[in-house]
Motif scaffolding. Structure first.
Motif, PDB file in Angstrom:
ATOM      1  N   ASP A  76       0.857  -1.192   0.000  1.00 21.54           N
ATOM      2  CA  ASP A  76       0.000   0.000   0.000  1.00 21.54           C
ATOM      3  C   ASP A  76       0.890   1.238   0.000  1.00 21.54           C
ATOM      4  N   LEU A  77       0.892   1.965  -1.098  1.00 19.41           N
ATOM      5  CA  LEU A  77       1.734   3.148  -1.219  1.00 19.41           C
ATOM      6  C   LEU A  77       1.375   4.224  -0.193  1.00 19.41           C
ATOM      7  N   SER A  78       0.134   4.213   0.295  1.00 19.75           N
ATOM      8  CA  SER A  78      -0.293   5.235   1.245  1.00 19.75           C
ATOM      9  C   SER A  78       0.138   4.921   2.668  1.00 19.75           C
ATOM     10  N   ASN A  79       0.564   3.677   2.915  1.00 18.26           N
ATOM     11  CA  ASN A  79       0.992   3.295   4.251  1.00 18.26           C
ATOM     12  C   ASN A  79       2.357   3.904   4.552  1.00 18.26           C
ATOM     13  N   SER A  80       2.555   4.384   5.779  1.00 18.77           N
ATOM     14  CA  SER A  80       3.796   5.080   6.129  1.00 18.77           C
ATOM     15  C   SER A  80       5.021   4.183   5.997  1.00 18.77           C
ATOM     16  N   ALA A  83       5.759   3.950   2.245  1.00 20.87           N
ATOM     17  CA  ALA A  83       6.222   5.250   1.751  1.00 20.87           C
ATOM     18  C   ALA A  83       7.666   5.511   2.167  1.00 20.87           C
ATOM     19  N   SER A  84       7.998   5.195   3.415  1.00 22.14           N
ATOM     20  CA  SER A  84       9.367   5.407   3.904  1.00 22.14           C
ATOM     21  C   SER A  84      10.343   4.469   3.207  1.00 22.14           C
ATOM     22  N   LEU A  89      14.669   3.825  -1.085  1.00 21.42           N
ATOM     23  CA  LEU A  89      15.052   3.232  -2.370  1.00 21.42           C
ATOM     24  C   LEU A  89      15.244   4.322  -3.420  1.00 21.42           C
ATOM     25  N   GLU A  90      14.351   5.292  -3.431  1.00 23.65           N
ATOM     26  CA  GLU A  90      14.435   6.378  -4.402  1.00 23.65           C
ATOM     27  C   GLU A  90      15.706   7.202  -4.214  1.00 23.65           C
ATOM     28  N   PHE A 281       4.404   5.474  13.107  1.00 22.15           N
ATOM     29  CA  PHE A 281       3.800   6.262  12.037  1.00 22.15           C
ATOM     30  C   PHE A 281       3.832   7.725  12.437  1.00 22.15           C
ATOM     31  N   PRO A 282       3.725   8.638  11.473  1.00 22.07           N
ATOM     32  CA  PRO A 282       3.806  10.067  11.765  1.00 22.07           C
ATOM     33  C   PRO A 282       2.782  10.500  12.809  1.00 22.07           C
TER      34      PRO A 282
END
Length: 342
Positions: A76-80, A83-84, A89-90, A281-282
């Motif tokens: 899930d891209l929306s999960n923290s 995303a982290s 990786l990016e 998570f934030p």
């Protein structure tokens, strides 16, 4: 794993089918002007050679050429957490002039295979996969022909490839032991589907902490199959309505922690029922009370994944590496609430 083997090319397909390159192109692109007999011969050659058309370029890919793209499939891209992980990786990819193509799997096995096929067709230089499927045998051909893959969060099954994950069982045990040490015995445990590796391991760890003390958790307080924040909230309402409700809660996923916090807040029990969540998570540290969590070093995990992936892309053909990182208990307040005196 070897990066030296070459994939089948359009020229290979043409030679095997006994037709021209243009004819193969027409069949692959489903264009008109090809007889059924010739189309069948080309299709048979494509299947036999496990040929994948290159959508990234109109000409044949030269052996050893790179596209400067890597694919990353997470749940899930929306999960923290996801995303982290992708950010780490990016950051590594950017230094190499490489772009990351990312997508969510949503625990759907068929979607995983479809997206992997799509990324391979686009000739990505490597793959990062947080698998949703039970087995990844479908990747055998790609690994054999030199497409590196690194699995993250969950181990590969059916293939042997690099992997990076946390010790989920240890994390679940640490969370339960922390609550047991505060004097809690009626601890609820909320988790995702039991078929998911991380969920099953975290609950196994939770149970092991009880066993180590010669105890066992109340099976009525262990609830799995929860896929959303709202579901977690509803389950907490049900648990609180029991004649002997839990005095503490362990959540095996961060979105479940959010649902529990909401339920406790609505019932005015935020400072009466202890809570330990798996994954930070934030803003978790700004809750009232701040949330005690089992933290994964996501930045380190992402960095390790990137190092393994790019080493493979650069030609490393050593045996697959399986890296396991240790979880950390972050004490903030919610997990230190004692059970009520009776």
């Amino acid at each position: 794993m070897s990066g030296q083997s070459n994939r089948a090319t359009m020229r290979d397909v043409a030679a095997l089918a006994g037709v021209s390159l243009k004819t193969v192109s027409r069949v692959v692109n489903d264009e008109a002007g090809v007889s059924p007999d010739v189309r069948e011969r080309v299709a048979a050659a494509v299947q036999r050679l496990d040929y994948r058309p290159n959508l990234a370029a109109s000409n044949l890919r030269r052996a050893g050429a790179r596209t400067g793209l890597v694919g990353a499939l997470v749940q899930d891209l929306s999960n923290s957490f996801s995303a982290s992980l992708l950010r780490a990786l990016e950051d590594a990819a950017r230094k190499r002039g490489t772009a990351v193509l990312a997508a969510s799997l949503d625990e759907e096995s068929e979607r995983e295979q479809e997206l992997v096929h799509d990324l391979v067709t686009r000739r990505v230089d490597g793959l990062v996969i947080m698998p949703a499927s039970d087995r990844q045998d479908y990747l055998v051909a790609e690994l054999r022909t030199g497409t590196p893959a690194v699995f993250v969060d969950r181990p590969p099954r059916g293939v042997d490839a690099d992997s990076v994950m946390i010790d989920n069982r240890a994390g679940g045990a640490i969370a339960a032991e922390h609550l047991l040490a505060q004097g809690h015995r009626r601890i609820a445990a909320l988790s995702d589907m039991s078929t998911i590796y991380t969920a099953s391991q975290r609950i196994a760890g939770f149970r092991s902490a009880y066993t180590a003390r010669g105890l066992r958790p109340d099976p009525k307080l262990v609830v799995d199959g929860l896929r959303s924040t709202d579901q977690a909230t509803e389950v907490v309402y049900e648990l609180l309505s029991m004649a002997n409700p839990p005095t503490a809660i362990f959540t095996a996923r961060n979105i479940l922690s959010t649902g529990v916090v909401r339920a406790l807040a609505e019932r005015g029990l935020r400072r009466e029922i202890a809570l330990v969540g798996f994954d930070d998570f934030p803003l978790a540290d700004l809750l009232d009370p701040p949330l005690t969590v089992i933290r994964q070093d996501v930045a380190r995990i992402g960095k390790t994944v990137a190092e393994l992936l790019f080493a493979r892309i650069d030609g490393d053909d050593a045996s697959p590496r399986h890296v396991v990182t240790e979880p950390t208990l972050v004490v903030r307040g919610s997990g230190e609430i004692p059970p009520p005196t009776r």
